[in-house]
Design a protein around this motif. Structure first.
Motif, PDB file in Angstrom:
ATOM      1  N   SER A1525      43.332  36.973  41.235  1.00 54.84           N
ATOM      2  CA  SER A1525      43.079  37.107  39.795  1.00 54.84           C
ATOM      3  C   SER A1525      41.632  37.432  39.460  1.00 54.84           C
ATOM      4  CB  SER A1525      43.443  35.818  39.069  1.00 54.84           C
ATOM      5  OG  SER A1525      44.755  35.481  39.349  1.00 54.84           O
ATOM      6  N   VAL A1526      40.749  37.433  40.483  1.00 52.46           N
ATOM      7  CA  VAL A1526      39.345  37.747  40.188  1.00 52.46           C
ATOM      8  C   VAL A1526      39.195  39.269  40.208  1.00 52.46           C
ATOM      9  CG1 VAL A1526      36.965  37.473  40.946  1.00 52.46           C
ATOM     10  CG2 VAL A1526      38.586  35.632  41.288  1.00 52.46           C
ATOM     11  N   THR A1527      38.911  39.857  39.023  1.00 52.64           N
ATOM     12  CA  THR A1527      38.795  41.319  38.988  1.00 52.64           C
ATOM     13  C   THR A1527      37.357  41.756  39.184  1.00 52.64           C
ATOM     14  OG1 THR A1527      38.561  41.173  36.621  1.00 52.64           O
ATOM     15  CG2 THR A1527      40.740  41.674  37.454  1.00 52.64           C
ATOM     16  N   GLU A1528      36.423  40.972  38.684  1.00 54.71           N
ATOM     17  CA  GLU A1528      35.021  41.360  38.810  1.00 54.71           C
ATOM     18  C   GLU A1528      34.205  40.082  38.907  1.00 54.71           C
ATOM     19  OE1 GLU A1528      32.669  43.017  40.002  1.00 54.71           O
ATOM     20  OE2 GLU A1528      33.274  44.873  38.989  1.00 54.71           O
ATOM     21  N   VAL A1540      27.798  31.711  39.412  1.00 51.29           N
ATOM     22  CA  VAL A1540      28.782  32.758  39.704  1.00 51.29           C
ATOM     23  C   VAL A1540      29.656  32.951  38.466  1.00 51.29           C
ATOM     24  CG1 VAL A1540      30.741  33.409  41.139  1.00 51.29           C
ATOM     25  CG2 VAL A1540      28.840  32.162  42.145  1.00 51.29           C
ATOM     26  N   VAL A1541      29.679  34.175  37.955  1.00 47.57           N
ATOM     27  CA  VAL A1541      30.529  34.490  36.800  1.00 47.57           C
ATOM     28  C   VAL A1541      31.687  35.330  37.306  1.00 47.57           C
ATOM     29  CG1 VAL A1541      30.615  35.586  34.535  1.00 47.57           C
ATOM     30  CG2 VAL A1541      28.512  34.479  35.300  1.00 47.57           C
ATOM     31  N   VAL A1542      32.918  34.881  37.061  1.00 49.25           N
ATOM     32  CA  VAL A1542      34.075  35.673  37.501  1.00 49.25           C
ATOM     33  C   VAL A1542      34.920  36.072  36.304  1.00 49.25           C
ATOM     34  CG1 VAL A1542      34.260  34.746  39.828  1.00 49.25           C
ATOM     35  CG2 VAL A1542      35.389  33.573  37.996  1.00 49.25           C
ATOM     36  N   GLU A1543      35.423  37.295  36.350  1.00 51.63           N
ATOM     37  CA  GLU A1543      36.353  37.753  35.314  1.00 51.63           C
ATOM     38  C   GLU A1543      37.763  37.464  35.795  1.00 51.63           C
ATOM     39  OE1 GLU A1543      33.796  41.412  33.342  1.00 51.63           O
ATOM     40  OE2 GLU A1543      35.667  41.879  34.355  1.00 51.63           O
ATOM     41  N   LEU A1544      38.537  36.852  34.915  1.00 47.31           N
ATOM     42  CA  LEU A1544      39.885  36.406  35.299  1.00 47.31           C
ATOM     43  C   LEU A1544      40.920  37.371  34.738  1.00 47.31           C
ATOM     44  CD1 LEU A1544      41.938  34.176  36.229  1.00 47.31           C
ATOM     45  CD2 LEU A1544      41.698  33.217  33.964  1.00 47.31           C
ATOM     46  N   ASP A1545      41.733  37.915  35.633  1.00 47.94           N
ATOM     47  CA  ASP A1545      42.849  38.738  35.187  1.00 47.94           C
ATOM     48  C   ASP A1545      44.106  37.901  35.395  1.00 47.94           C
ATOM     49  OD1 ASP A1545      44.745  40.588  34.637  1.00 47.94           O
ATOM     50  OD2 ASP A1545      44.560  41.693  36.506  1.00 47.94           O
ATOM     51  N   GLY A1546      44.474  37.154  34.386  1.00 51.30           N
ATOM     52  CA  GLY A1546      45.627  36.265  34.546  1.00 51.30           C
ATOM     53  C   GLY A1546      45.616  35.280  33.400  1.00 51.30           C
ATOM     54  N   SER A1547      46.504  34.290  33.465  1.00 54.06           N
ATOM     55  CA  SER A1547      46.561  33.336  32.366  1.00 54.06           C
ATOM     56  C   SER A1547      45.368  32.395  32.475  1.00 54.06           C
ATOM     57  CB  SER A1547      47.853  32.528  32.447  1.00 54.06           C
ATOM     58  OG  SER A1547      47.750  31.628  33.521  1.00 54.06           O
ATOM     59  N   GLU A1548      44.988  31.812  31.340  1.00 53.12           N
ATOM     60  CA  GLU A1548      43.825  30.921  31.335  1.00 53.12           C
ATOM     61  C   GLU A1548      44.096  29.683  32.188  1.00 53.12           C
ATOM     62  OE1 GLU A1548      42.606  30.157  27.325  1.00 53.12           O
ATOM     63  OE2 GLU A1548      41.757  32.158  27.105  1.00 53.12           O
ATOM     64  N   GLN A1549      45.380  29.409  32.458  1.00 50.84           N
ATOM     65  CA  GLN A1549      45.711  28.248  33.295  1.00 50.84           C
ATOM     66  C   GLN A1549      45.156  28.434  34.701  1.00 50.84           C
ATOM     67  OE1 GLN A1549      47.285  28.357  30.429  1.00 50.84           O
ATOM     68  NE2 GLN A1549      46.776  26.203  30.410  1.00 50.84           N
ATOM     69  N   GLU A1550      44.942  29.686  35.104  1.00 49.94           N
ATOM     70  CA  GLU A1550      44.465  29.922  36.471  1.00 49.94           C
ATOM     71  C   GLU A1550      42.962  29.736  36.587  1.00 49.94           C
ATOM     72  OE1 GLU A1550      45.755  33.619  38.261  1.00 49.94           O
ATOM     73  OE2 GLU A1550      47.634  33.534  37.193  1.00 49.94           O
ATOM     74  N   ALA A1551      42.276  29.585  35.448  1.00 42.82           N
ATOM     75  CA  ALA A1551      40.810  29.588  35.466  1.00 42.82           C
ATOM     76  C   ALA A1551      40.262  28.536  36.419  1.00 42.82           C
ATOM     77  CB  ALA A1551      40.274  29.366  34.060  1.00 42.82           C
TER      78      ALA A1551
END
Length: 1612
Positions: A1525-1528, A1540-1551
Motif C-alpha cells: 500500500s506504500v505508493t511513495e 519517514v513520510v509514506v503515502e498510503l494507497d488503501g483504506s485508512e485502516q491500513e495506516a
C-alpha cells in the motif's frame, strides 16, 4: 528523614551505633548516598511508627511459615498475618544475624529442612512482595498473582518519579471515529470480561491495595528506595530536577547545524514577505517541551521557531530518547567498510547455576489392578454388556438443560455400527476405501461430544486411526490450511462427521462440500445411526490386547503455525488411562464435569478415554454454554454432586466474575478440581482467587489439582488429591532476572521482579522425569537450573506422523550427564515445558518452549509478559485473555511484540496511557524493552476454535501488514541495542601525502574528461559565429525554408511549426515591441511566461535581437493559482525583470481576481502581450560586444527548495550547443523528439537553442499533453521515425504506468520503436534504475532496444555534464556495497549480494568537460574508491548565481573552487552532488578505456546520521518495498530524528500497519531507527516539474502541521 526524627524512637543501642558508623562511611565517601539510604532504612525499618489499621493494630505483611508466629485471625491459605511488631522485629534481627540466604526457598506445609533462624529475613521491602490478598477479594479478581500486581504498581510508581512525557501519536479524526463504533458486539472470546465489576467476597473490611491503603503506599516506597538498580534519569530528578535541562543541552550538542548561508529559500510562501532566507542559526537552548497538545510557540532543536504541536511532540520525543538506554553500546572495531553489528557480550554479573547435577525423578510404581481391562475396547465391551443402562455421557444444550444421555449400552452398539460401516460400506467389496490402520478425520462440533465419542470408539473397534480436528467454518479459517496439510500428510481420504455439522459446512451451488484451502479431497461420512446399516448378526469386531499399533493421532499447532500429528499407540493409550486412574484415584461410576475441549489434550484423556475405562459418568459442558452462563459448570457440579471437574483457569476466572447472583452453591462434593493449564504462570492467581471466594461454599484447598501436559508427552505431572487439608501446596517465588538466565533464584535483589509459581504435583506413575538444557545436546541441568522437562514412560506419544527427523529430536532424546554418559538406555521425550523438579519431587513449570523469546541472550517467556501486561491497572481499555505476545526477528535479534484487543469505548488517551504503563512495567519487571505494542479493534484477532488467540496467524498478519491496529506504540530506541557504533571520521589524505603521477597512496585519482573540443575537426558552420542570434540570422539567409520546430497537440497532429525564416521574422517583431512599447535598454531582464511551445522560442530570440536578457518562467496553473502564482511572482522579482512577456490568455490570468487574492497584482512590471505584434522590422539587430556578457538567466527550484538563478554567458551558451551537437551527432537532416519542460536546465537548451545551432528539426511534445494522451510521445517517435529522443522521469513514469496494459493495442496501431538509438532521460539526480529498466522491459515488444535508454546529468553550475551520445560504449551498471557507501567508500560487489545497490552510469561525459572527485570538506582530490563531490571544469559552466543579495562568498565557492593540493591552478565548479568515477573495461571512440561517472545523490539532501552519510532515496526505496500500500515515500531529518513520510494507497485502516513494517525495514537494511512515521494521502509528497521530490517543502509542511496526516507515530 533527618536524625531528629529518630529522637522520639526507642532504638536499641547497637542500632544507634551502626547508624553512627554509616554516617561516618558516608561522610568519608566509602559508601554511596543510595547505599547509605538503603542500609539505613533496613536498620530502622522495623522501628518506624506504623499507621493504624481497621482493627487498631499495625500490620506487618510477612509470609508466615507454618508454626511461625500465631496469626490473630485464623486464615486457611492466605499468607498474611497481623502480628505484633516487636515480635516481627525480633524475628527479623535473628534472621539477619544468620544472614546467608538459601538458594531455594519454597513454602511447604512440613518443610523442616530449613532451621527456624535461617529462614529468609522479612524486611519491610521483601514483605511487600510476599503480601497476598486477604480472603475478602473485594477487588475484581483476574488472571494474576497479587505479588505481580504490586510489583507492577511499584514499578510504575518508580517510573512516575521520572515524569517523562511521551508524545502521543496523532490520528486523523475519521480513524478515531471508525474505531469507536456504536453498533458493537462484545467478543465471544476467552476474555471473560463481559462483566468486569469487582468480585464481592466475604465482607471482611480490610483495605486492599487498589483502594490505596496508606500502608501499601509505604511498603511500595520502601521497596523502591530499597532497590539497587539506579538509572541516571531517576538520579537527576532527585538532584533538583536539572535532568531536563541536561537532556536538552544534549539535544543541542548533537544537533548538526549547517552554518553557511544559501540562495533564497522558497519553501514557504507568505504574503507579507515573499522571500525567506535561511539564516545562520545559533543553537539556542530551548525550554523543555510542553506536554502533548500544548502547541505554543517554542524553539525546536534546530533553533527554528515553529508554532506547531508537531515540533512540540518531536521535542518531547527527543527528550524521551535522551533517557539512557539500559544496556550501553559496547565499543567495537569498525574497519573502513564493514559495520559490524554488536554481538552481545555476556554480562559478567549474570547469575550462573551453582547446584549439583540433578538426578532423574521416578514416579510411583504403576500398580496393576486385577480388574483393569487388557485394552480400552475391551473395557467398552465389558461395560456395554454388563451395565448397558449406566450413564456414560450427558450433553447440555445452550440453556444448560440435559440434551441427551448416552449410556454404555448405546455407546457399545453404536460404535460397533460405525466400525462395521467404515470397513464394509465405503468403496466396493473388492476395493474398500478404508482398511485397518488407515487414518480418518473426525470433524465434530464442540457441542456434540456424544457423536464424537461414538465415532472415536467406532474407529478403535475398526482398527482405523482417528485424527480429531476442528470444524472448518469457512474456506480460510485461521490455521485451517495447516490442518489440511496434516490431513494430506496422514493420507486421510474420509472424514467422519455429524448430521448437523454436515449440514452446516459451506456448500457449492450443486450441494457439494468444496475443497477447503490446502485440504485433500475428502469423502464426508455421517455417523448418525439412522444413516448407517445394521451389522449382520455374525459380524463382531476383533478385540485384542493393547499393542504397538497407532490408536489415534492428536494434532498440535507449533509456534510457526504449522500443524503436526502426534501418534499415540494403543498400549500408550491404555497405560496413560491406567496412570491417570491411579494418580486421580478414579473409581467406578464417579461423576466428572468436563468443560475442556473433548477432542484433544486433558479433555480427551479424562472425558473420553479414562472415563470409559472406569465406567464413569461425564457431564460435558460446551463452550457455547460457558459463554452464555459462565457458572454452568459449577451449577452442574452441585446438581450432579460431581466428584471431579476438569477446567482451565479461564473457566475459574469467568465463574468468579459471575458468581455474585448465586445463593445455593455447594462444592463440598468435589474431591478433585483438575486445572488443565495449571502450568501457566498466571493460573496460580486464578486458583488462589477461586479458593478465596468459594472456600465458604464448601471448596477445600486440597481439591485444587493443577496439572501439566503436552501433546507429545501427554500428562506430564498432576497434583494428587489428598485428604490432608493441613498440607498446603508448594509455592516458589522466583527471581525473574534469574529466570531470564535459566537460573532458579528465590530471593532477588530487585524486589519487584519475581514470578510466583505453583507446583503441578508429582511425576506420573510409571514415569521417569529429568530436565535438560533447552538448546544444544540434551545435557542434564543442575538442581538450580531451568531446563526442558523430559519424560521416559510408556504412556506418551511415539512420533510426529510422517516426520522422522523431527521425531528423532523430540521423541528419541538420551539425556547426558556432565561426563557425557547417557542416564538411561531408554529414550526420553521432550515435553516442550520449561521447569524444574523441586524439593520433595514436586514438578514446577515456568513456561513453554514455544513461548520462549531469546532477546540479547536472555530468555523471556511470552506468558510471563502477558501476566505483567494484565497486572497493569486500569485494565478497562483492553480485553483480558485477548493479548498475544510473540517475537519477530529484526536486525539479528528477537524483538518482543504485544498485540491486544481494545474495547470500543476507550479513548485514544486512555489506551495510550495504558500502553505506556505496560511498557514501563515490562521494562521494570523483566528488564527487557518491548519493540512494538499494538491495539486492534475488538474481535479482530484470529481465534482458535475455542476462543483463544491464534498466535502464529496473528504474527503472520503483523508481519505482512494486515493486522489493522487502531493504536501502535513502537519503542525501537530502547530495545535495539546492537546497532553498529557511530562512525568517527578519519582525517583524509593531506597535501603531505606522496604524490606519484596519478597515485595517492596506491589509489588512482578520480578524474576524467570528455573529448577535447579544440581537436575535433568537423564542418561545423555555426562555429564561426560567437552568438546564437547570428547563427539564426545566418540560417534564415542560407536555408530560409528549413523546418526547425514542429509542435504537436494532444491528438498528435501538428499544432504549429517554424522554419528558420519564420523564427527570424517573428523574433524581429518581438525585438521591436520590446524597444518601442517596453522602452527597454540592452541588458534589461525580461521574464517570458509562456506555455511550452513556439511562442516561447520566438520570444527568447526576440530578446536576444533586442539585447535583453530572457528568463523563462513556467506559467501559473489556472486551476491552482494560489500556490503556483507566488512562484512566478518571486522569480520575476528575484530576477529583477523590467518587463514580462506572455500570451493574451495568461495576461488576463495575471490580472484576474484569483491572482489578486494570491499576490499583489499592482506590483507586476510592464506586461507585454505578444499575440499582438507590431508589423515593422527593427532598425538593426543587437550584437553583444563581448561573448562573456549575459545571454540568459536560468531559474530553477532545487529539490531542497532553494530558488537559484544561474547566469549563462553567450560563450557558454554556444559552447554548450556545440558540445551537445558533437555528442549526439546532430545535423540539419536529423529529427529529434523532445518531451521536456522548456523552463530550465538541459530541457530549455534542447527545446529552444540546439535546433538553431545544429539545424536539426525538433519535434516538440509538451509533457502536459501526455496527461490526456499518454501514448502521444511514443506515437510521435514512431510516426516521425525518430532516432534520438529526450524525456523526463515524470514522462517515463506516466508511460510506464499509463500504457502498461496497452502494449498489444499500441502494437496493433503500428507503434514501432525499433529505430530509436538513444532515449535520454534528462535529470539532475541519481539515475532511477528501476524505472528505466521497467520502461525498457515494457516496450521491448514494441521494438525498443534496451541499450537505447540512458540518462543525462546536469546541475545548477553546469546544466549538462553527461549525456549518452550516439557513439561510445553502452551505459554500464555497477553494484556497490551500501554500507561502505555510508562511510564515503566505494566497494563493488556482485549483483544480488546483501546490501548491494545498483547504480547506473549517468551518460557519457560531454566533449570539453573535465571532472574530478573532491572531498567536500577538505577540498582534496580523492582516489577512485572514494565517494566525493563531483567538481566540473568546462566552457559551458554557468558563470555564477544571479541573486539580488550578491552573496560573493557563496558564489566563489560554488563556481570558482580550487583543490587544496595537487592541481591547485584549475578553477572548478562544485556541483553539490556526490558521486564516483570508475574506469570500465569498455573503450571510447578514441581507443582509450572509458571512465564512467556514477551520481549517488545531492550533498544538500544527504543525511548525516550516527556519523554516516545516508541518501534519502535508498531509505525510500526500502520503505516502498515494505508494503503493497506504500505508493511513495520521502524521508528527512529533524533534530537528529529520522522522519519517514509514506503515502498510503488503501483504506485508512491500513495506516497503522505501516508503522512497524517501515521501522523494521529501515532497521534491517540501513541500521537506523526511525523516529517518526507519518502516513499521508496520495499526492501529499510535493514533486517538482522534473519529477523530483521536494523533501524540504515536505519537512516544512510537516513541522507547520499542514500535511493533514492520517496517522503520526512517534517511535520511542
Amino acid at each position: 528523614m533527618a536524625d531528629r526524627s529518630l529522637e522520639g524512637m526507642a532504638l536499641p543501642l547497637e542500632v544507634r551505633a551502626r547508624l553512627a558508623e554509616l554516617e561516618l562511611e558516608l561522610s568519608e565517601g566509602d559508601i554511596t548516598q543510595k547505599g547509605y539510604e538503603k542500609k539505613r532504612s533496613k536498620l530502622i525499618g522495623a522501628y518506624l511508627p506504623q499507621p493504624p489499621t481497621a482493627n487498631g493494630a499495625a500490620v506487618v505483611r510477612c509470609r508466615l511459615q507454618p508454626g511461625e508466629g500465631v496469626p490473630r485471625r485464623p486464615f486457611r491459605s492466605t499468607h498474611i498475618g497481623v502480628c505484633d511488631i516487636r515480635e516481627a522485629a525480633a524475628r527479623e534481627r535473628a534472621a539477619s544475624a544468620a544472614g546467608n540466604r538459601p538458594l531455594f526457598y519454597f513454602r511447604f506445609g512440613v518443610d523442616q529442612a530449613l532451621p527456624q533462624e535461617r529462614r529468609a529475613p522479612v524486611t519491610p521491602s521483601s514483605a511487600s512482595r510476599y503480601h497476598r490478598r486477604r480472603s475478602s477479594g473485594s477487588r475484581d479478581e483476574r488472571y494474576r498473582s497479587d505479588v505481580h500486581t504490586e510489583a507492577v504498581q511499584a514499578a510504575l510508581a518508580k517510573h512516575k518519579e521520572r515524569k517523562m512525557a511521551v508524545p502521543m501519536p496523532s490520528k486523523r479524526r475519521s480513524l478515531v471515529v471508525q474505531t469507536s463504533m456504536d453498533a458493537y458486539t462484545p467478543p465471544d472470546t476467552s476474555s471473560g470480561s463481559e462483566d468486569e465489576g469487582s468480585v464481592q467476597g466475604d465482607s471482611q473490611g480490610t483495605p486492599t491495595s487498589s483502594q490505596g491503603s496508606i500502608n501499601m503506599e509505604h511498603w511500595i516506597s520502601q521497596a523502591i528506595h530499597g532497590s539497587t538498580t539506579s538509572t541516571t534519569s531517576s538520579s537527576s530528578t532527585q538532584s533538583g530536577g536539572s535532568g531536563a535541562a541536561h537532556r536538552l543541552a544534549d539535544v543541542m550538542a548533537q544537533t548538526h547545524i549547517e552554518n553557511h548561508s544559501a540562495p533564497p529559500d522558497v519553501t514557504t510562501y507568505t504574503s507579507e514577505h515573499s522571500i525567506q532566507v535561511e539564516r545562520p542559526q545559533g543553537s539556542t537552548t530551548s525550554r523543555t517541551a510542553p506536554k502533548y497538545g500544548n502547541a505554543e510557540l517554542m524553539e525546536t532543536g534546530d533553533g527554528v521557531p515553529v508554532s506547531s504541536r508537531v515540533s512540540a511532540k518531536i521535542q518531547q520525543l527527543v527528550n524521551t530518547l535522551k533517557r539512557p538506554k539500559r544496556p550501553p553500546l559496547r565499543e567495537f572495531f569498525v574497519d573502513d567498510f564493514e559495520e559490524l553489528l554488536e554481538v552481545q557480550q555476556p554480562d559478567p554479573n549474570q547469575p550462573k547455576p551453582e547446584g549439583a547435577q540433578m538426578l532423574a525423578t521416578r514416579g510411583e510404581q504403576l500398580g496393576v489392578v486385577t480388574n483393569w481391562p487388557p485394552s480400552l475396547e475391551a473395557a467398552l465391551q465389558r461395560w456395554g454388556t454388563i451395565s448397558p443402562k449406566a450413564p456414560c455421557l450427558t450433553t447440555m444444550d445452550t440453556n444448560g438443560k440435559p440434551l441427551y444421555i448416552l449410556t454404555y449400552g448405546k455407546l457399545w452398539t453404536r460404535s460397533m455400527k460405525v466400525a462395521y460401516n467404515i470397513l464394509h460400506k465405503l468403496g466396493t467389496k473388492q476395493e474398500p476405501m478404508v482398511r485397518p490402520g488407515d487414518r480418518v478425520a473426525l470433524v465434530f462440533p464442540n457441542n456434540d461430544p456424544a457423536a464424537f465419542m461414538v465415532a472415536f470408539y467406532g474407529c478403535l473397534l475398526a482398527e482405523v486411526v482417528p485424527v480429531p480436528i476442528e470444524v472448518p467454518l469457512t474456506r480460510k479459517d485461521a490455521g485451517s490450511q495447516q490442518i489440511g496439510f496434516l490431513l494430506g500428510s496422514c493420507g486421510v481420504t474420509v472424514a467422519l462427521t455429524s448430521d448437523a455439522c454436515h449440514k452446516g459446512l459451506p456448500k457449492s451451488p450443486t450441494g457439494e462440500i468444496p475443497q477447503f484451502k490446502g485440504w485433500p479431497k475428502l469423502l464426508w461420512f455421517v455417523t448418525e445411526s439412522k444413516h448407517l446399516s445394521k451389522p449382520p448378526r455374525d459380524w463382531f469386531p476383533h478385540i485384542k490386547d493393547a499393542n504397538n499399533d497407532t490408536a489415534y493421532i492428536e494434532y498440535k499447532t507449533c509456534k510457526d503455525g504449522s500443524v503436526l500429528g502426534v501418534t499415540v499407540t494403543r498400549i500408550a493409550l491404555l497405560t496413560h488411562c491406567q496412570a491417570l486412574t491411579q494418580a486421580c484415584s478414579y473409581t467406578e461410576a464417579e461423576t466428572i464435569v468436563n468443560v475442556l475441549d473433548f477432542k484433544k489434550d486433558v479433555g480427551l484423556w479424562h472425558g473420553i478415554l479414562t472415563s470409559v475405562m472406569n465406567m464413569m459418568h461425564v457431564i460435558s459442558i460446551p463452550y457455547s454454554l460457558m459463554k452464555v452462563n459462565p457458572l454452568s459448570w459449577i451449577q452442574k457440579v452441585c446438581q450432579y454432586k460431581a466428584k471431579v471437574a476438569c477446567v482451565k483457569s479461564r473457566d475459574m476466572h469467568w465463574a468468579l466474575v459471575a458468581h455474585r447472583d448465586q445463593r445455593d452453591v455447594n462444592l463440598s462434593s468435589l474431591r478433585m478440581l483438575i486445572v488443565a493449564d495449571g502450568a501457566n504462570p498466571w493460573s496460580i492467581s486464578s486458583c488462589d482467587a477461586f479458593l478465596n471466594v468459594f472456600q465458604s461454599k464448601g471448596l477445600r484447598q486440597e481439591v485444587i489439582c493443577p496439572c501439566a501436559s503436552s501433546p507429545e508427552a501427554l500428562t506430564v505431572a498432576i497434583r494428587r488429591p489428598t485428604d490432608d487439608s493441613n498440607q498446603p501446596p508448594g509455592r516458589g517465588v522466583l527471581s525473574m532476572h534469574g529466570l531470564t538466565y535459566g537460573v532458579i533464584r528465590v530471593d532477588s535483589e530487585e524486589k519487584l521482579s519475581v514470578l510466583t509459581v505453583q507446583d503441578v504435583g508429582l511425576v506420573m506413575p510409571g514415569a521417569i522425569m529429568c530436565s535438560v538444557k533447552p538448546d544444544g545436546i540434551p545435557q542434564l541441568c543442575r538442581t538450580d537450573e531451568i531446563g526442558e522437562l523430559c519424560v521416559c514412560a510408556v504412556a506418551t506419544g511415539t512420533s510426529y506422523y510422517g516426520l522422522s527427523g523431527m521425531t528423532k529430536n523430540t521423541f528419541e532424546v538420551f539425556p547426558m550427564t556432565s561426563s557425557g554418559a547417557p542416564i538411561s538406555e531408554y529414550p526420553f521425550i521432550r515435553t516442550g515445558l520449561l521447569g524444574f523438579v523441586g524439593p520433595g519431587g514436586l514438578v514446577f513449570v515456568v513456561g513453554k518452549m514455544d513461548g520462549l523469546m531469546v532477546v540479547s541472550g536472555r530468555r523471556h517467556n511470552a506468558d510471563d509478559i502477558v501476566a505483567t501486561a494484565l497486572a497493569v491497572e486500569p485494565m478497562k481499555f483492553v480485553y483480558r485473555g485477548r493479548i498475544a505476545v510473540f517475537s519477530v526477528t529484526v536486525l539479528h535479534d528477537e524483538r518482543i511484540v504485544i498485540v491486544a484487543e481494545q474495547r470500543p469505548d476507550s479513548t485514544e488517551e486512555d489506551s495510550f496511557q495504558w500502553m505506556s504503563r505496560v511498557l514501563q512495567a515490562i521494562d521494570s519487571i523483566h528488564q527487557v524493552g518491548v519493540y512494538c505494542l499494538a491495539l486492534v479493534p475488538a474481535n479482530t484477532l484470529p481465534k482458535t476454535p475455542l476462543g483463544g488467540i491464534h498466535l502464529s496467524e496473528t504474527k503472520q498478519l503483523f508481519l505482512e501488514g494486515s493486522l489493522h491496529p487502531c493504536n501502535v506504540l513502537m519503542c525501537p530506541h530502547t530495545c535495539v541495542t546492537n546497532l553498529p557504533k557511530p562512525r568517527q571520521k578519519q582525517p583524509e589524505i593531506g597535501p603531505a601525502s606522496v604524490m606519484v603521477g596519478n597515485l595517492v597512496s596506491g589509489k588512482r585519482i578520480a578524474q576524467a574528461s570528455g573529448r577535447d573540443l579544440g581537436q575535433i575537426e568537423d564542418n561545423d558552420q555555426a562555429r564561426k559565429f560567437l552568438f546564437l542570434s547570428e547563427v539564426l540570422q545566418w540560417r534564415a539567409q542560407t536555408t530560409p525554408d528549413h523546418l526547425l520546430y514542429t509542435l504537436l497537440n494532444c491528438r498528435g497532429t501538428i499544432a504549429n511549426s517554424l522554419t528558420c525564416v519564420q523564427l527570424h521574422k517573428r523574433a524581429e517583431k518581438i525585438a521591436v515591441m520590446l524597444m518601442e512599447r517596453g522602452h527597454l535598454q540592452d541588458g534589461d531582464h525580461v521574464a517570458l511566461v509562456y506555455p511550452p511551445g513556439i511562442d516561447l522560442i520566438s520570444a527568447f530570440y526576440g530578446c536576444l535581437y533586442a539585447g535583453c536578457v530572457p528568463i523563462t518562467v513556467r506559467p501559473p496553473h489556472p486551476q491552482n493559482i494560489a500556490t503556483t502564482l507566488p512562484t512566478v511572482k518571486m522569480i520575476v522579482e528575484v530576477s529583477r525583470s523590467a518587463c514580462l512577456m506572455t500570451t493574451q490568455l495568461i495576461c488576463k490570468l495575471l490580472r484576474s481576481r484569483e491572482a489578486a487574492a494570491a499576490v499583489d497584482v499592482r506590483t507586476w512590471p510592464l506586461i507585454l502581450d505578444t499575440d499582438d505584434l507590431p508589423k515593422k522590422r527593427p532598425a538593426q539587430i543587437y550584437k553583444p560586444s563581448n561573448p562573456d556578457t549575459l545571454a540568459y538567466l536560468d531559474f530553477s527550484v532545487s529539490t531542497t527548495g532553494m530558488l537559484a538563478g544561474v547566469k549563462m554567458s553567450h560563450a557558454a551558451t554556444s559552447a554548450f550547443c556545440r558540445s551537445i551537437k558533437l555528442q549526439c551527432e546532430l545535423y540539419p537532416s536529423r529529427e529529434v523528439a523532445i518531451c521536456l519542460d522548456p523552463y530550465c536546465g538541459l530541457g530549455f537548451v534542447l527545446w529552444c537553442l540546439c535546433s538553431v545551432y545544429s539545424g536539426h528539426q525538433s519535434i516538440l511534445i509538451p509533457p502536459s499533453e501526455l496527461e490526456t494522451n499518454p501514448a502521444l510521445w511514443l506515437l510521435a517517435v514512431s510516426q516521425y521515425k525518430v532516432r534520438d529522443t529526450f524525456c523526463s522521469y515524470s514522462v517515463m513514469e506516466l508511460c510506464t504506468k499509463g500504457l502498461g496494459s496497452q502494449t498489444e493495442s499500441l502494437k496493433a496501431r503500428g507503434l514501432d520503436l525499433s529505430r530509436v538509438r538513444t532515449c535520454v532521460v534528462v535529470a539532475e539526480e541519481r539515475p532511477r534504475i528501476a524505472l528505466t529498466q521497467s520502461f525498457s522491459k515494457l516496450f521491448k515488444d514494441l521494438g525498443l532496444h534496451p541499450r537505447a535508454v540512458s540518462t543525462s546529468f546536469g546541475c545548477r553550475v553546469n546544466l549538462a555534464i553527461c549525456l549518452q551520445g550516439t557513439s561510445g560504449p553502452d551505459p554500464t551498471t555497477v553494484y556497490v556495497d551500501m554500507r561502505a557507501l555510508r562511510h564515503d567508500r566505494v566497494r563493488l560487489v556482485e549483483r544480488g549480494s546483501p546490501h548491494s545497490l545498483p547504480l547506473m552510469e549517468s551518460g557519457k561525459i560531454l566533449p570539453g568537460v573535465r571532472i574530478i572527485i573532491a572531498n567536500p570538506e577538505t577540498k582534496g582530490p580523492l582516489g577512485d574508491s572514494h565517494l566525493g563531490e563531483i567538481w566540473v571544469h568546462s566552457a559551458h559552466n554557468a558563470s555564477g548565481y544571479f541573486t539580488i543579495y550578491g552573496d560573493e562568498s557563496l558564489q566563489s565557492d560554488h563556481f570558482n573552487s580550487r583543490l587544496s593540493f595537487g592541481d591547485t591552478q584549475t578553477i572548478w565548479a562544485r556541483t553539490g552532488y556526490l558521486g564516483f568515477l570508475r574506469r570500465t573495461e569498455l573503450t571510447d571512440a578514441n581507443g582509450e578505456r572509458h571512465d564512467a561517472l556514477y551520481v549517488v545523490g545531492a550533498l544538500d539532501e544527504a543525511m548525516e546520521l550516527r556519523g554516516m552519510r545516508y541518501h534519502p532515496i535508498d531509505i525510500e526505496t526500502s520503505v516502498i518495498r515494505a508494503h503493497k500500500s506504500v505508493t511513495e515515500c520521502a524521508v528527512f531529518t529533524w533534530t537528529n530524528l529520522l522522519v519517514v513520510v509514506v503515502e498510503l494507497d488503501g483504506s485508512e485502516q491500513e495506516a497503522l500497519d505501516l508503522v512497524p513494517l517501515v521501522t523494521n525495514v529501515v532497521l534491517e537494511e540501513h541500521y537506523l531507527i526511525v523516529g517518526v512515521v507519518v502516513v499521508v494521502d496520495i499526492g501529499v509528497i510535493p514533486i517538482n516539474s522534473r519529477g523530483e521530490k521536494q523533501r524540504m517543502h515536505l519537512r516544512d509542511g510537516f513541522l507547520a502541521d499542514q500535511l493533514d496526516p492520517i496517522y503520526v507515530a512517534y517511535n520511542m
